[in-house]
Design an enzyme around this catalytic site. Structure first.
Site, mmCIF file in Angstrom:
data_model
loop_
_atom_site.group_PDB
_atom_site.id
_atom_site.type_symbol
_atom_site.label_atom_id
_atom_site.label_comp_id
_atom_site.label_asym_id
_atom_site.label_seq_id
_atom_site.Cartn_x
_atom_site.Cartn_y
_atom_site.Cartn_z
ATOM 1 N N LYS A 102 0.868 -1.178 0.000
ATOM 2 C CA LYS A 102 0.000 0.000 0.000
ATOM 3 C C LYS A 102 0.899 1.219 0.000
ATOM 4 O O LYS A 102 1.670 1.433 0.940
ATOM 5 C CB LYS A 102 -0.898 0.003 1.232
ATOM 6 N N GLY A 163 -7.492 8.941 10.437
ATOM 7 C CA GLY A 163 -7.684 8.992 11.879
ATOM 8 C C GLY A 163 -8.722 9.973 12.359
ATOM 9 O O GLY A 163 -8.934 10.135 13.555
ATOM 10 N N ALA A 189 -9.522 5.439 5.142
ATOM 11 C CA ALA A 189 -9.272 6.619 5.981
ATOM 12 C C ALA A 189 -10.534 7.420 6.238
ATOM 13 O O ALA A 189 -11.311 7.701 5.334
ATOM 14 C CB ALA A 189 -8.210 7.551 5.389
ATOM 15 N N GLY A 190 -10.719 7.753 7.507
ATOM 16 C CA GLY A 190 -11.785 8.654 7.914
ATOM 17 C C GLY A 190 -13.094 7.988 8.289
ATOM 18 O O GLY A 190 -13.981 8.638 8.839
ATOM 19 N N ASN A 211 -9.118 1.449 10.279
ATOM 20 C CA ASN A 211 -8.172 1.252 11.371
ATOM 21 C C ASN A 211 -8.635 2.020 12.610
ATOM 22 O O ASN A 211 -9.121 1.430 13.565
ATOM 23 C CB ASN A 211 -6.762 1.682 10.932
ATOM 24 N N THR A 212 -8.557 3.360 12.557
ATOM 25 C CA THR A 212 -8.880 4.154 13.745
ATOM 26 C C THR A 212 -10.306 3.932 14.231
ATOM 27 O O THR A 212 -10.557 3.901 15.443
ATOM 28 C CB THR A 212 -8.661 5.650 13.429
#
Lengths: 261, 261, 261, 261
Positions: A102, A163, A189-190, A211-212
């Protein structure tokens, strides 16, 4: 978006994946949670920042927490140029992380936005070297096209800054990529809540990376299950074909009074 | 919202329900789809407009398509006054539909919005008569309070006009009901996609009722599965406790360059 | 919304108003700013909580800061029942505040939401006593209808909770009131930025009332001017008739290449 | 966004502009409306597609409708490559259109999205040739930075696809450009209503360009006035400093009951 037979698994670089939720390894209070997050989420692909990997360490190494059989997706987090991304990718492969990569090229410390042009250069090089390349991008049609032309196995447009948990703020542009791009579109993301991931899949995204949203929840395991269900819900809704929406009401049953006549 | 032990089933009128997706019976091109929708959705509660039930008919009766063991929630669709709603409820019970009743009092042919005051009057009467009453309402705090005081088993605020598939347009007010009301809050109407139902559950709603969103999909069975997953995702996310959202990015891994030093 | 000749002034209780921005008097760090806010905003109607008025005080009385010629709109802030609202209205008239009254009946200390049923009762009584009544409501179609039937001169649906600056969160329901109600619809509460007020006017609202959005700005005078312009912009846009919006692009000029041929 | 003294005029390429609304010339049913649109909008800058200009024609030439004293901003609409954009810019200057140029490089017939990389190349060249360059871009931080480095006088990120009237769908990314970029940020494309332009200005954009939003209205003149007011409202709100927004209500006056004690 890729055109495929209904219900067919997602295919990335020739690998068939039944799960459309990719996960990350950052921000867990305790990395020993990771195997359970993998199990509960059903994820088959997991990304890890190569710089977090201390290959010398026997213990306290994020790699030791990644279950066997997972498709490893090392990322080039920390790279500020195409050259740095290429070097990190080569290190990852040399270290036995496989040939998926990635690409993240970020030269913006505040919003961690990706540099599309540098990403395209790194992609071009790494595809030549035999990598299966999944680039992280701002959802820009021309960047996505150039990545497809360079041989990217997928494109990974952001929903909101890394994040931030803000949701699918780039909805309009992700929708355009889904319409126009012929490799898998993986929103990355986000995405802070399952409804965000669900919305992306309803639009026709092929997968989501979270992830986050999982790692920062009070109960990461339950949140991992929630994201898995949300992604599945959105995929099924996309395949099911939504009904029209209308400004006025549409009665579920005839409108004449029940007690009339 | 009801306060309860984490993971406890929803309880309505003393009945424990493991599924938090209620479904409807209207607008299916072919009512014979209903048993499969029930099965795929996992729903345990199904609403039916009493006026659509022709008890004399042996065939072509929506009731014959509702599987054994479902909790029937007859509704008073077609009632324009409290008195009409009360009469329909009594008819439903006399016809063997049980003592649960969803009150709809609608005197607005364009947006099919519910009349809160008339709904409260009908609720008061029917609770006295031993019904388990679930009223359909505009998400108004005072109407909801008066229903709780009258003994309603739940409140069913709308997300958007019936059949509009527009989503959770009343988000702000549903959130307030969740905070302030001590009976289950079941979002009913307007939820056209799983992400809409998921969002309602993430806010803390106790359940969702979906009819048009499923029935108007090109593939209602797959959409039923999608809504079931979306509701589950939202419930799990609520229990898991979301992470904070932020205006800037939050790196998943340390921000120093990987190749530095 | 009222049907009227294009460009005609707003008429409330027989009074023609050229300004469609109503303002409040609460939350100013220093009430001596009020005359300048009035001047800059161009407002012709100003609301004041009667309980803030100390008629005995020669100084430090909010009334002394309200310029001559303004239409005073005393409000019943602090009333928790219809009876209290009626008493406050009578006190306001007896104290020389005129016969306009904004009814607020609020029995909710957290979100300050209005009680529709109590508001309707107070309206009915005060109209009989000759008041020009402007009730503050949750945007509920039936409450609005009952107020019109009771003789209300306008309805004042909230955009979001009082003082929250959250914007037009009730957009869907305000739009329905605009369609269905034949007295002026004045959006009141929650409008924190000029774009929020502009959006309400673009939907067809007849006017907006803004207090906190102006009073809590770092520079209240400039913000008052901004809201005045935003309301005017929205009104003009409504009268001008917006173009259609479309999912794809629509070229401003022919799409053949310029340098072709 | 440019840092400047409060209330200072916008400065582009050394030219001070008191109006922050730029307008276009496309899509008017009748180009003879243009002088009135200019007058009513107060615009000082007007863009025109060079390919629409027939310099040989005495009549039916859009140029004849542009009032004296306007700053002409010819655009390269129709260019599919950097080279084409450069050629069109030179033609424009040779034809007496001055040395301002809006670069559009579009190789996407469906969404008319701009090619950032080609735009950067054209900008670099044209700045060297002495043009004042305003490039139309997808709101991408790196593209914007490269344009600033190349000497662009401003950046013009899109709000939504050209002509779509969809509003500020790129809000999140425009906000980031405002934070990070030190030349004027002019939102261009997709703004269909004054509240859209107002929102962009409230975020800190330096100006807006509107064409379809005005030209496609039923009454373009009134809509031009509406956009002028909306842009002014948003600018003033930005300068005034908005109050905080909050999830709960904030009373405008003390919460103790008025009639207590």
């Amino acid at each position: 978006m890729v055109e495929e037979m209904e219900g067919a698994p997602l295919s990335i670089g020739g690998t068939a994946l039944s799960s459309r939720l990719f996960i990350g390894t950052g921000k867990y209070g305790n990395d020993s949670l990771i195997p359970d997050v993998v199990r509960v989420s059903g994820a088959q692909v997991i990304t890890v920042a190569l710089r977090r990997v201390d290959f010398a360490a026997q213990h306290d190494n994020v790699m030791q927490h990644i279950p066997e059989g997972m498709r490893l997706l090392p990322n080039t987090s920390g790279a500020r140029t195409a050259q740095e991304a290429v070097r990190i990718a080569r290190l990852a492969r040399a270290a036995g992380c496989g040939d998926w990569i990635k690409i993240e090229v970020i030269d913006d410390s505040r919003y961690l936005l990706p540099d599309g042009y540098a990403t395209a250069k790194a992609t071009e090089q790494l595809v030549k070297e035999g990598f299966t390349v999944l680039p992280y991008i701002n959802p820009d049609l021309y960047v996505a096209r150039s990545l497809v032309n360079a041989g990217a196995a997928a494109v990974m447009p952001l929903g909101a800054p890394i994040g931030s948990n803000r949701g699918l703020k780039t909805r309009e542009m992700v929708r355009i990529l889904v319409d126009e791009i012929d490799v898998p579109v993986i929103v990355d993301a986000g995405l802070g809540l399952p409804s965000h991931a669900c919305e992306a899949m309803e639009l026709g995204a092929d997968a989501c990376l979270v992830n986050t949203g999982i790692a920062s929840a009070a109960d990461p395991l339950r949140m991992a299950a929630a994201f898995a269900a949300g992604v599945q819900a959105g995929r099924d809704a996309w395949l099911a074909g939504r009904g029209v929406s209308s400004a006025q009401a549409q009665a579920s049953s005839p409108l004449t009074g029940f007690l009339d006549g």
